[in-house]
Design a protein around this motif. Structure first.
Motif, PDB file in Angstrom:
ATOM      1  N   ARG A 172      51.584  69.002   8.460  1.00  0.00           N
ATOM      2  CA  ARG A 172      51.369  67.815   9.254  1.00  0.00           C
ATOM      3  C   ARG A 172      50.859  67.444  10.180  1.00  0.00           C
ATOM      4  N   LEU A 173      50.230  68.922  10.653  1.00  0.00           N
ATOM      5  CA  LEU A 173      48.862  68.474  11.251  1.00  0.00           C
ATOM      6  C   LEU A 173      48.036  67.149  10.964  1.00  0.00           C
ATOM      7  N   LEU A 174      47.954  66.809   9.659  1.00  0.00           N
ATOM      8  CA  LEU A 174      46.797  66.051   9.215  1.00  0.00           C
ATOM      9  C   LEU A 174      47.267  65.180   9.832  1.00  0.00           C
ATOM     10  N   ASP A 175      48.429  64.939   9.243  1.00  0.00           N
ATOM     11  CA  ASP A 175      49.546  63.649   8.933  1.00  0.00           C
ATOM     12  C   ASP A 175      49.688  62.918   9.493  1.00  0.00           C
ATOM     13  N   ASN A 176      49.983  63.986  10.435  1.00  0.00           N
ATOM     14  CA  ASN A 176      50.339  63.419  12.470  1.00  0.00           C
ATOM     15  C   ASN A 176      48.821  63.239  12.972  1.00  0.00           C
ATOM     16  N   ALA A 177      47.551  63.117  12.462  1.00  0.00           N
ATOM     17  CA  ALA A 177      46.722  63.568  12.610  1.00  0.00           C
ATOM     18  C   ALA A 177      45.643  61.534  12.344  1.00  0.00           C
ATOM     19  N   LEU A 178      46.643  61.481  11.381  1.00  0.00           N
ATOM     20  CA  LEU A 178      46.257  60.639  10.400  1.00  0.00           C
ATOM     21  C   LEU A 178      46.908  58.800  10.897  1.00  0.00           C
ATOM     22  N   ARG A 179      48.471  59.283  11.071  1.00  0.00           N
ATOM     23  CA  ARG A 179      48.141  58.129  11.388  1.00  0.00           C
ATOM     24  C   ARG A 179      48.035  56.922  11.358  1.00  0.00           C
ATOM     25  N   THR A 230      46.673  55.409   9.768  1.00  0.00           N
ATOM     26  CA  THR A 230      44.617  54.814   9.611  1.00  0.00           C
ATOM     27  C   THR A 230      44.804  54.431   8.852  1.00  0.00           C
TER      28      THR A 230
END
Length: 137
Positions: free
Chosen positions: A52-59, A61
């Protein structure tokens, strides 16, 4: 988590056929098959939260997060592994025109637990992948 079955070697083709219909996942280590068992609830929570955290951070990109259902294929070591999660930059590169074996992660993350820590740091990764729970190829 994992369990070691009596050593029986399979060809890559036999392994892939097994995985297509298996109810549990198996890693492939140059002919040796290692059955993967389910993780604990806390392990799954950590993986879920990381995704969840990585998916949100990498949106927005070029990076995309994938959970452990996608197998990492390492041809130079003849290994098929299921890391807890992988990040791929750009388009995924698949092994042998398959859609279940990825060749090009830019980040691999393993959530270590007491029951799998020594395997994840040792037999799973061996010296080819290092002894880190976070591996960047």
């Amino acid at each position: 988590m994992l369990t070691r079955s009596p050593t029986k070697t399979l060809s890559l083709e036999e392994y892939r056929n097994l995985e297509t219909s298996a109810e549990t996942k198996h890693e492939y280590h140059d002919g040796e098959i290692i059955e993967m068992t389910g993780g604990s609830i806390n392990h799954n929570r950590l993986v879920r939260n990381l995704i969840r955290l990585l998916d949100n951070a990498l949106r927005k990109t070029i990076y995309e997060v994938f959970p452990s259902d996608l197998r990492l294929w390492i041809p130079q070591y003849n290994r098929g592994l299921y890391p807890d999660l992988m990040i791929i930059a750009g388009e995924p590169l698949f092994s042998d025109n398959r859609n279940d074996e990825i060749l090009n992660p830019c980040l691999i993350i393993e959530v270590l637990s007491p029951s799998t820590s020594s395997y994840d740091r040792g037999d799973k990764n061996t010296s080819q992948l290092g002894e880190l729970s976070l591996w960047i190829p």
